[in-house]
Enzyme design. Sequence first.
Site, PDB file in Angstrom:
ATOM      1  N   ASP A  49       0.967  -1.167   0.216  1.00 23.47           N
ATOM      2  CA  ASP A  49      -0.216  -0.099   0.260  1.00 23.47           C
ATOM      3  C   ASP A  49       0.819   1.210  -0.101  1.00 23.47           C
ATOM      4  O   ASP A  49       2.113   1.198   0.188  1.00 23.47           O
ATOM      5  CB  ASP A  49      -1.048  -0.175   1.068  1.00 23.47           C
ATOM      6  CG  ASP A  49      -1.909   1.133   1.462  1.00 23.47           C
ATOM      7  OD1 ASP A  49      -2.337   1.520   0.445  1.00 23.47           O
ATOM      8  OD2 ASP A  49      -1.784   1.735   2.399  1.00 23.47           O
ATOM      9  N   ASP A  51      -0.298   5.134   1.220  1.00 20.08           N
ATOM     10  CA  ASP A  51      -0.608   5.948   2.234  1.00 20.08           C
ATOM     11  C   ASP A  51      -0.145   5.217   4.020  1.00 20.08           C
ATOM     12  O   ASP A  51      -0.997   4.041   3.953  1.00 20.08           O
ATOM     13  CB  ASP A  51      -1.886   6.400   2.291  1.00 20.08           C
ATOM     14  CG  ASP A  51      -2.321   7.403   1.369  1.00 20.08           C
ATOM     15  OD1 ASP A  51      -1.368   8.027   0.738  1.00 20.08           O
ATOM     16  OD2 ASP A  51      -3.253   7.499   0.687  1.00 20.08           O
ATOM     17  N   GLU A  96     -14.756   4.002   8.089  1.00 20.48           N
ATOM     18  CA  GLU A  96     -13.640   3.200   7.827  1.00 20.48           C
ATOM     19  C   GLU A  96     -12.958   2.518   8.782  1.00 20.48           C
ATOM     20  O   GLU A  96     -12.649   1.220   8.673  1.00 20.48           O
ATOM     21  CB  GLU A  96     -12.525   4.096   6.997  1.00 20.48           C
ATOM     22  CG  GLU A  96     -11.439   3.269   6.417  1.00 20.48           C
ATOM     23  CD  GLU A  96     -10.202   4.131   6.018  1.00 20.48           C
ATOM     24  OE1 GLU A  96      -9.008   3.708   6.036  1.00 20.48           O
ATOM     25  OE2 GLU A  96     -10.431   5.656   5.714  1.00 20.48           O
ATOM     26  N   SER A 164      -2.776   0.894  -4.281  1.00 22.58           N
ATOM     27  CA  SER A 164      -3.183   2.152  -3.493  1.00 22.58           C
ATOM     28  C   SER A 164      -4.646   2.468  -3.724  1.00 22.58           C
ATOM     29  O   SER A 164      -5.029   2.397  -4.949  1.00 22.58           O
ATOM     30  CB  SER A 164      -2.470   3.052  -3.551  1.00 22.58           C
ATOM     31  OG  SER A 164      -3.079   4.140  -2.767  1.00 22.58           O
ATOM     32  N   ALA A 165      -5.540   2.594  -2.891  1.00 21.59           N
ATOM     33  CA  ALA A 165      -6.799   3.049  -3.141  1.00 21.59           C
ATOM     34  C   ALA A 165      -6.920   4.597  -2.909  1.00 21.59           C
ATOM     35  O   ALA A 165      -7.960   5.521  -3.123  1.00 21.59           O
ATOM     36  CB  ALA A 165      -7.860   2.708  -1.997  1.00 21.59           C
ATOM     37  N   LYS A 213      -9.831  -4.357  -2.504  1.00 19.01           N
ATOM     38  CA  LYS A 213      -8.382  -4.575  -3.153  1.00 19.01           C
ATOM     39  C   LYS A 213      -8.247  -6.022  -3.605  1.00 19.01           C
ATOM     40  O   LYS A 213      -7.493  -6.366  -4.495  1.00 19.01           O
ATOM     41  CB  LYS A 213      -7.435  -4.055  -2.174  1.00 19.01           C
ATOM     42  CG  LYS A 213      -6.987  -2.735  -2.266  1.00 19.01           C
ATOM     43  CD  LYS A 213      -5.765  -2.365  -1.347  1.00 19.01           C
ATOM     44  CE  LYS A 213      -5.635  -0.578  -1.387  1.00 19.01           C
ATOM     45  NZ  LYS A 213      -4.250  -0.300  -0.843  1.00 19.01           N
ATOM     46  N   ASP A 238      -1.668  -0.671   5.981  1.00 20.09           N
ATOM     47  CA  ASP A 238      -2.064  -0.414   7.126  1.00 20.09           C
ATOM     48  C   ASP A 238      -3.543  -0.532   7.218  1.00 20.09           C
ATOM     49  O   ASP A 238      -3.933   0.001   8.287  1.00 20.09           O
ATOM     50  CB  ASP A 238      -1.599   1.000   7.251  1.00 20.09           C
ATOM     51  CG  ASP A 238      -2.528   2.096   6.532  1.00 20.09           C
ATOM     52  OD1 ASP A 238      -2.918   2.992   6.993  1.00 20.09           O
ATOM     53  OD2 ASP A 238      -2.607   1.550   5.282  1.00 20.09           O
TER      54      ASP A 238
END
Length: 312
Positions: A49, A51, A96, A164-165, A213, A238
């Site tokens: 990932d 961030d 989230e 990554s999102a 994902k 994370d």
Amino acid sequence: MTPGETLHEYLQNGRVPSGKIYAKNPAIVKEKLISIAKGGSNQLQVITDFDYTMTKAYHDGKRGLTCYGIVEQSSVVTQEFRDETRRLLHQYYPIEVDPHMTPKEKIPLMLEWYNGAHEALKKCDIYKKDFETMVQEADIHFRDGLDIFVDLTFRMNIPFLVFSAGTGDIIDACLAQYDLKRPNVHTISNFATFAPDGKLIGYEKTLIHMFNKNEHAIAATSYFGDIKHRSNVIVMGDALGDADMGEGVHQPGTILKIGFLNDKGREGSKSMKVADSIEERLPIFLEAFDLVLTDDQTFNIPLEILSTVTSD
């Protein structure tokens, strides 16, 4: 893990982890490390990932910037955009990280969040070149040792996937500006679409968010198909959804999942009621990841693991 103690020493000593590193089953972790080391660099790939995994969650006591945070603090966007994205953050971030909601319950709400942010950005008359400006203006801090890790994967010819999102255009601009872009580094993320004159007109149709994902990993067969002989994987993230990023790997062998549990909520923001702490989320992370690192802003453990891999 005591100060100065390496991951290898911790696994050998079999101590109960203290403070920084946790493993539900140290014996399984040890077996996976041995398998990855024996498989060598020719059998290995890295999926991570961006961030708060490649970047620091905190630096000098201050919260680090996410991809969307880099956009929000830029001089390129309007105050109306900032107001709207902050409103969305306050509304959706507690959802989230809520440990009491299922991913199925969260997904439609996450889609609302992402689509709302993208629509707000479209109103700012953004051009492709503006993403470089956003990164140049931002105070970005990558984890200590990440640059060494990336360079080592390049020299060992190990594919490095940034999955990554976040915003792909920001990620690629960050990698370029901080000299982390290598021929072995590839990005799968949410990329903007542009008109012939370079103006942002939308985003790619398929939206990647933190809870799908796994679906997009499977869909990204062109990437995984090109490296299908690499059955061993180091997966790092994370968020719980990051643990599934290796599901697109062809005939997976050993998959080692490393989770960075470094979110203490959003300090200084009384209107954001994030009740869950690191301690409350740790059991869930231990179910998803082989190793969980708490409040660790370095890449020391991944570096230590990679240093055991034989270069073919």
